[in-house]
Enzyme design. Structure first.
Site: not given
Length: 329
Positions: A71, A75
């Site tokens: 995660h 990003v």
């Protein structure tokens, strides 16, 4: 290269190589194995000890740290932006609301700051912790290139393109391609689901009303369906958690792929890896099926993790080395 065009042909080769190395470093490109060998020799050992201690107390920390690294990298690159506290940071976004293991990163950082202040980035601690989590769960380790710098931006809005539990195969492939990862990387990295659990809320629609049919997803093994329905009753507690790799929830192995082949994938995004020929052939190769060239899951997982760990890197003078991992300096 034009940068060398004004050199005399007899310019010593070592000088050219040295200049090329300097240019690469000054532009802040790339990581390398053993980056802290001289500046903080105990860095990797300290992270490893923190991870070992945490997972001994709570095995669910292993998939937590592994998921956290995914995660983070998807990003704005692998820059520890997932660790920042505050309103509207990545940590507050829906897909990140159940992440666990932040205290392990903080514990390692505290120890490292005591002996090597301002040297080891939180981004590198997270990359090392992900590898060490796999090893603690019985998987094979890999050499982690280090030298990342910590990012200065963390926005919940930027998490919109994270891979999702209900993404169809074409969307999954696109999201991975956008990050420089190919279809084999997608199937290998999805194998992280060989450890860990998912909340009923993320897949119960497959059990009762798939695509508004008032029935289950037909790709679910009919013998497996009652087991899932028993764990996740219709209208029941959506926060209840179910093993992603039935029968092997805490062991890092290739049984996840055997479950996909048997129609026992829990998340829709996992199940479609077997149901689509584009990805099915890689599942088969990780299982050594049908005479295809076999791929050793543990080895290929490590290779794909190294590729993922190099997404949109900040190195050299970019970003910063945070003093604490949950706040920008």
């Amino acid at each position: 290269m034009e940068v060398f065009s004004h050199f005399h042909s007899k310019t010593p080769i070592f000088f050219v190589v040295l200049l090329a190395t300097f240019i690469t470093l000054s532009l802040g490109q790339g990581t390398r194995v053993g980056f802290y060998r001289t500046t903080c020799p105990r860095a990797e050992t300290i992270v490893q000890a923190a991870v070992q201690s945490a997972i001994r107390s709570n095995p669910t920390i292993a998939p937590g740290l592994l998921r956290m690294s995914f995660h983070d990298c998807f990003v704005n690159g692998c820059d520890a932006s997932i660790l920042i506290d505050g309103p509207s940071t990545e940590k507050t976004a829906g897909p990140n609301s159940l992440l666990r293991g932040f205290e392990v990163i903080d514990a390692a950082k505290t120890q490292l700051e005591a002996i090597c202040p301002g040297v080891v980035s939180c981004a590198d601690i997270l990359a090392l912790a992900a590898r060490d989590s796999v090893v603690q769960a019985g998987g094979t380790g890999w050499a982690v290139p280090t030298g990342r710098r910590d990012g200065l931006v963390s926005r919940a809005a930027d998490t919109a393109n994270l891979p999702a539990f209900n993404d169809p195969i074409n969307v999954q492939i696109r999201k991975f391609t956008d990050k420089g990862l190919n279809t084999q990387d997608l199937v290998a990295l999805s194998g992280a689901h060989t450890i860990g659990t998912a909340a009923c809320a993320l897949f119960s629609y497959r059990l009762y009303n798939f695509n508004n049919t008032n029935g289950p997803d037909p790709s679910i093994n009919q013998a497996f369906l009652p087991q899932l329905r028993n764990l996740c009753p219709n209208g029941g507690d959506g926060s209840r958690r179910v093993a992603l790799d039935t029968g092997s929830v805490n062991n890092f192995d290739n049984s996840y792929y055997a479950n996909l082949r048997a129609g026992r994938g829990v998340l829709e995004s996992d199940a479609v890896l077997w149901n689509d020929p584009t990805t099915q052939r890689f599942v088969q190769r990780f299982l050594g099926l049908r005479g295809l060239l076999g791929l050793r899951f543990n080895v290929e997982f490590g290779r794909s993790m190294v590729k993922m760990g190099n997404i949109e890197l900040k190195t050299g003078t970019q970003g910063e080395i945070r003093r604490v991992c949950n706040a920008i300096n």
